[in-house]
Design a protein around this motif. Sequence first.
Motif, PDB file in Angstrom:
ATOM      1  N   ARG A 197       0.854  -1.171   0.000  1.00 35.28           N
ATOM      2  CA  ARG A 197       0.000   0.000   0.000  1.00 35.28           C
ATOM      3  C   ARG A 197       0.896   1.229   0.000  1.00 35.28           C
ATOM      4  O   ARG A 197       1.045   1.935   0.985  1.00 35.28           O
ATOM      5  CB  ARG A 197      -0.920   0.004   1.222  1.00 35.28           C
ATOM      6  CG  ARG A 197      -2.034   1.052   1.149  1.00 35.28           C
ATOM      7  CD  ARG A 197      -2.809   1.106   2.445  1.00 35.28           C
ATOM      8  NE  ARG A 197      -2.013   1.691   3.508  1.00 35.28           N
ATOM      9  CZ  ARG A 197      -2.318   1.622   4.807  1.00 35.28           C
ATOM     10  NH1 ARG A 197      -3.364   0.942   5.169  1.00 35.28           N
ATOM     11  NH2 ARG A 197      -1.571   2.200   5.712  1.00 35.28           N
ATOM     12  N   GLY A 198       1.553   1.481  -1.132  1.00 38.07           N
ATOM     13  CA  GLY A 198       2.482   2.590  -1.216  1.00 38.07           C
ATOM     14  C   GLY A 198       1.763   3.917  -1.132  1.00 38.07           C
ATOM     15  O   GLY A 198       0.660   4.089  -1.634  1.00 38.07           O
ATOM     16  N   ALA A 199       2.411   4.879  -0.492  1.00 35.40           N
ATOM     17  CA  ALA A 199       1.842   6.215  -0.372  1.00 35.40           C
ATOM     18  C   ALA A 199       2.973   7.227  -0.366  1.00 35.40           C
ATOM     19  O   ALA A 199       4.105   6.924   0.027  1.00 35.40           O
ATOM     20  CB  ALA A 199       1.003   6.347   0.890  1.00 35.40           C
ATOM     21  N   ALA A 200       2.662   8.434  -0.816  1.00 36.43           N
ATOM     22  CA  ALA A 200       3.614   9.545  -0.782  1.00 36.43           C
ATOM     23  C   ALA A 200       2.877  10.791  -0.317  1.00 36.43           C
ATOM     24  O   ALA A 200       1.745  11.043  -0.750  1.00 36.43           O
ATOM     25  CB  ALA A 200       4.241   9.773  -2.153  1.00 36.43           C
ATOM     26  N   LEU A 201       3.506  11.553   0.556  1.00 39.69           N
ATOM     27  CA  LEU A 201       2.959  12.825   0.996  1.00 39.69           C
ATOM     28  C   LEU A 201       3.640  13.942   0.233  1.00 39.69           C
ATOM     29  O   LEU A 201       4.872  13.983   0.147  1.00 39.69           O
ATOM     30  CB  LEU A 201       3.162  13.018   2.500  1.00 39.69           C
ATOM     31  CG  LEU A 201       2.027  12.533   3.413  1.00 39.69           C
ATOM     32  CD1 LEU A 201       1.789  11.047   3.234  1.00 39.69           C
ATOM     33  CD2 LEU A 201       2.312  12.880   4.863  1.00 39.69           C
ATOM     34  N   VAL A 202       2.836  14.849  -0.311  1.00 41.40           N
ATOM     35  CA  VAL A 202       3.347  15.982  -1.088  1.00 41.40           C
ATOM     36  C   VAL A 202       3.212  17.243  -0.256  1.00 41.40           C
ATOM     37  O   VAL A 202       2.108  17.589   0.182  1.00 41.40           O
ATOM     38  CB  VAL A 202       2.584  16.135  -2.414  1.00 41.40           C
ATOM     39  CG1 VAL A 202       3.131  17.319  -3.211  1.00 41.40           C
ATOM     40  CG2 VAL A 202       2.680  14.854  -3.239  1.00 41.40           C
ATOM     41  N   PHE A 203       4.337  17.919  -0.042  1.00 43.70           N
ATOM     42  CA  PHE A 203       4.365  19.156   0.729  1.00 43.70           C
ATOM     43  C   PHE A 203       4.739  20.326  -0.168  1.00 43.70           C
ATOM     44  O   PHE A 203       5.623  20.195  -1.032  1.00 43.70           O
ATOM     45  CB  PHE A 203       5.392  19.070   1.865  1.00 43.70           C
ATOM     46  CG  PHE A 203       5.069  18.044   2.912  1.00 43.70           C
ATOM     47  CD1 PHE A 203       4.294  18.370   4.016  1.00 43.70           C
ATOM     48  CD2 PHE A 203       5.555  16.749   2.798  1.00 43.70           C
ATOM     49  CE1 PHE A 203       4.002  17.418   4.987  1.00 43.70           C
ATOM     50  CE2 PHE A 203       5.271  15.797   3.761  1.00 43.70           C
ATOM     51  CZ  PHE A 203       4.488  16.131   4.861  1.00 43.70           C
ATOM     52  N   HIS A 204       4.105  21.458   0.038  1.00 36.01           N
ATOM     53  CA  HIS A 204       4.528  22.690  -0.604  1.00 36.01           C
ATOM     54  C   HIS A 204       5.587  23.370   0.268  1.00 36.01           C
ATOM     55  O   HIS A 204       5.443  23.438   1.493  1.00 36.01           O
ATOM     56  CB  HIS A 204       3.343  23.642  -0.798  1.00 36.01           C
ATOM     57  CG  HIS A 204       2.458  23.257  -1.929  1.00 36.01           C
ATOM     58  ND1 HIS A 204       1.171  23.737  -2.080  1.00 36.01           N
ATOM     59  CD2 HIS A 204       2.654  22.428  -2.997  1.00 36.01           C
ATOM     60  CE1 HIS A 204       0.628  23.238  -3.177  1.00 36.01           C
ATOM     61  NE2 HIS A 204       1.509  22.434  -3.741  1.00 36.01           N
ATOM     62  N   VAL A 205       6.651  23.830  -0.374  1.00 39.41           N
ATOM     63  CA  VAL A 205       7.726  24.527   0.324  1.00 39.41           C
ATOM     64  C   VAL A 205       7.973  25.863  -0.369  1.00 39.41           C
ATOM     65  O   VAL A 205       7.612  26.066  -1.524  1.00 39.41           O
ATOM     66  CB  VAL A 205       9.029  23.698   0.345  1.00 39.41           C
ATOM     67  CG1 VAL A 205       8.844  22.410   1.134  1.00 39.41           C
ATOM     68  CG2 VAL A 205       9.518  23.398  -1.067  1.00 39.41           C
ATOM     69  N   GLY A 206       8.621  26.772   0.356  1.00 43.32           N
ATOM     70  CA  GLY A 206       8.953  28.053  -0.239  1.00 43.32           C
ATOM     71  C   GLY A 206      10.116  27.973  -1.193  1.00 43.32           C
ATOM     72  O   GLY A 206      10.198  28.745  -2.150  1.00 43.32           O
ATOM     73  N   SER A 207      11.031  27.006  -0.970  1.00 41.40           N
ATOM     74  CA  SER A 207      12.238  26.898  -1.787  1.00 41.40           C
ATOM     75  C   SER A 207      12.710  25.454  -1.811  1.00 41.40           C
ATOM     76  O   SER A 207      12.949  24.853  -0.751  1.00 41.40           O
ATOM     77  CB  SER A 207      13.343  27.805  -1.219  1.00 41.40           C
ATOM     78  OG  SER A 207      14.605  27.473  -1.740  1.00 41.40           O
ATOM     79  N   LEU A 208      12.871  24.890  -3.007  1.00 45.57           N
ATOM     80  CA  LEU A 208      13.434  23.538  -3.107  1.00 45.57           C
ATOM     81  C   LEU A 208      14.881  23.509  -2.655  1.00 45.57           C
ATOM     82  O   LEU A 208      15.339  22.523  -2.068  1.00 45.57           O
ATOM     83  CB  LEU A 208      13.319  23.031  -4.542  1.00 45.57           C
ATOM     84  CG  LEU A 208      11.938  22.600  -5.041  1.00 45.57           C
ATOM     85  CD1 LEU A 208      12.041  22.049  -6.460  1.00 45.57           C
ATOM     86  CD2 LEU A 208      11.320  21.561  -4.120  1.00 45.57           C
ATOM     87  N   ALA A 209      15.609  24.580  -2.914  1.00 45.36           N
ATOM     88  CA  ALA A 209      17.018  24.632  -2.506  1.00 45.36           C
ATOM     89  C   ALA A 209      17.134  24.557  -0.983  1.00 45.36           C
ATOM     90  O   ALA A 209      18.033  23.886  -0.453  1.00 45.36           O
ATOM     91  CB  ALA A 209      17.670  25.903  -3.033  1.00 45.36           C
TER      92      ALA A 209
END
Length: 248
Positions: A197-209
């Motif tokens: 039961r694979g899952a991934a959480l997606v987060f918004h960030v201000g900067s990938l760096a």
Amino acid sequence: MLPLDHVAFAAADLDALARTWAMLGFTVSPRGAYTSPDDAEARWPCRCVFLSSGWLDLHEAQGLPPNQARGPNGLLYRADDLAAARDSLAAEEPRAGEFRLERCWDDEAATVARFVYFTLRMRRAPVGLAVIAHLDGDRDIHPDWRIHANGALALAQIVFDQGDPPPTRGGSGLDPDTIVRVPEAAFAERYGAGSSRGAALVFHVGSLAQAESVLAAGGVEHSHLGDALIVPWRGDLSCAVEFRTAGP
């Protein structure tokens, strides 16, 4: 549409689970516990990750194997009016009855936050769904707990390796953008091989760096994929993690 409120996780070693999230650059609350006015014996130790939008609820569950987590273990959507939400979610088959919880932090026992929730029968995800109301707002959350070294701002989506969603009977009152289901092969290609039961959480960030600098400093395996930063599926989180920059 009801917004996503939080995602639940569980592990036998609550502090180890918290350290792993901290290694990814998240601020984790001190220890606390949930109790219920309906069950004098109930007590569920917890720690939490609070963002500007959405949060993670980390629970202690002694019956789980060591060094493993179980999650996402439930998705809860937030409503200001539970009765109105129950009416609007008739197609999701709300279960009868409501459940009351109270949360307090171990070092601040005088501050109590109260919650009420009900669960849904309709399975739009491979985990349980519920709708929750915060009776005391967010008064027990310290502002500093929402500030993260990785620059995380919001919990945006949960991706499951379960293919197409089940058929719907009319529109849903839950935010449709929060749950994404993809074929298992596509999930494995993006996030690495996971559990059944694979899952991934997606987060918004201000900067990938900024996020990448924290992962690199902690020696956390990660890679770039288009305009996203991927931490592949990990057994100690029971999920993968994806960072994306927030939209305009």
